[in-house]
Scaffold this active site. Structure first.
Site, short mmCIF file in Angstrom:
data_model
loop_
_atom_site.label_atom_id
_atom_site.label_comp_id
_atom_site.label_asym_id
_atom_site.label_seq_id
_atom_site.Cartn_x
_atom_site.Cartn_y
_atom_site.Cartn_z
N GLY A 153 22.03 95.66 72.00
CA GLY A 153 21.47 94.54 71.89
C GLY A 153 21.99 93.85 70.89
O GLY A 153 22.71 94.39 70.05
N CYS A 154 21.98 92.38 70.78
CA CYS A 154 22.70 91.72 69.90
C CYS A 154 21.97 91.91 68.30
O CYS A 154 22.86 92.17 67.22
CB CYS A 154 22.57 90.13 70.15
N TYR A 155 20.79 91.51 68.21
CA TYR A 155 20.32 91.73 66.82
C TYR A 155 20.32 93.28 66.45
O TYR A 155 20.63 93.57 65.45
CB TYR A 155 18.57 91.45 67.15
N PRO A 156 20.09 94.29 67.26
CA PRO A 156 20.49 95.87 66.84
C PRO A 156 21.76 95.99 66.49
O PRO A 156 21.90 96.82 65.41
CB PRO A 156 19.96 96.56 68.28
N THR A 157 22.74 95.40 67.22
CA THR A 157 23.99 95.76 66.58
C THR A 157 24.23 95.19 65.03
O THR A 157 24.83 95.85 64.13
CB THR A 157 24.95 94.77 67.24
#
EC number: 1.2.1.38
Length: 346
Positions: A153-157
């Site tokens: 996911g984008c935020y998790p990255t």
């Protein structure tokens, strides 16, 4: 297009992440987009859906038929939403294809956690916890031999990259981590919604999904997998009036034995530099990262500052590139033995 190039299929081709995959593959020296699917736009050229591709990509959209696609392509990038994606991934994998899945359907290690947060029955539950998480900085060996890769996911990255090494090294407290993230509007997808209309987002920043965002368990799950220690994280996302980019500001407490906060920050910066010294996409920098510095690239910028009794970590990524499609191309490169940064604007 070279006959020896890797053949890529794009499954679910009408969204922003699909466009970004197509854009990156246009300049990839060892891979070509040969198939693109869409249920609603079958028969149309991909460039009609994404005019940016006019004159550069003449693929015609076709329905999803896993057996047909498997005869034409070597790898599928599945850009479908959660729930729908898992069923398509299952069909493609059973047809003998290697698959990179953009949805959250295979990211989490627990079926119970997935069904609690996503509220759907998983169509392939036996693969939950078995699929490799697509972050080559930590899982490159597993990615090389994987049949399916769960694209992060984008935020998790933007949170996992700085947090996992620090938790693993025991430099920060694990029970009081605050992740405050700001994202461009493209992170909400291409389908029209009231909350992403111009008059709703222009000149406004708003928090959303406070305490309920589905990326919170992904952050906690992956940091624990990488670092071997559970964490408690408070995650709050915000929508900002820009097209693309994520800036995450992360508040952590140094462990008591770290000495002064300034000493702890120096230790954190040193550890992060050592961790990512051989990683071409991750940069630990002295300046404060900004979304403009990484826009359109697969770069990650990380820095740490002291603030009172806490350390403040700032991480910037492009949500469509390193946060989605660029990471998928990076994963594809690792899976097929290509140069890791091939096709990525570096």
């Amino acid at each position: 297009m070279s006959s020896s190039n890797l053949r890529v299929a794009l499954v679910g081709s009408t969204g922003y992440t699909a466009l970004e995959v197509a854009r990156l593959l246009l300049t990839h020296p060892g891979a070509d987009l040969v198939v693109a699917t869409s249920r609603q736009d079958e028969g149309k050229p991909l460039s009609e859906i994404h005019p940016m591709l006019a004159g550069r990509c003449d693929v015609t959209l076709q329905p999803l038929d896993a057996d047909v696609i498997a005869k034409s392509a070597d790898v599928a990038m599945c850009c479908l939403p959660h729930g729908a994606s898992a069923e398509s991934v299952k069909q493609l994998a059973e047809a003998g294809m290697r698959v990179i899945d953009f949805s959250a359907d295979f990211r989490l290690s627990s079926l119970e956690t997935y069904q609690h947060w996503y509220g759907v029955k998983h169509p392939w539950p036996e693969r939950i916890g078995d699929v490799v998480y697509g972050m080559p900085e930590f899982f490159a060996d597993e990615i090389r031999s994987a049949d399916i890769v769960a694209n992060p996911g984008c935020y998790p990255t933007s949170a996992i990259m700085p947090l996992a090494p620090l938790v693993k090294a025991g430099l920060i407290e694990t029970d009081d981590i605050i992740v405050d993230s700001k994202s461009g509007v493209s992170g909400a997808g291409r389908s029209p919604k009231l909350g992403t209309l111009y008059c709703e987002t222009n000149e406004s920043i708003s928090a959303y999904a406070v305490g309920t965002h589905r990326h919170a368990p992904e952050i906690a799950d992956l940091v624990e997998r990488i670092a071997g220690a559970p964490i408690e994280v408070m995650f709050t996302p915000h929508l900002t009036p820009m097209d693309r980019g994520i800036l995450s500001t992360i508040y952590v407490k140094p462990v008591g034995k770290a000495g002064s906060v300034e000493d702890a920050v120096r230790a954190m910066m040193s550890l992060l530099r050592d961790t990512y010294s051989d990683q071409p996409c991750v940069h630990v920098v002295d300046h404060l990262p900004a979304t403009k510095y990484v826009a359109g690239t697969n770069h990650v910028q990380i820095s740490v500052r002291p603030s009172g009794k806490r350390a403040v970590i700032v991480c910037a990524i492009d949500n469509l590139t390193k946060g989605a499609s660029g990471a998928a191309v990076q994963n594809m490169n690792v899976m097929f033995g290509l140069p890791e940064t091939a096709g990525l604007l570096m």
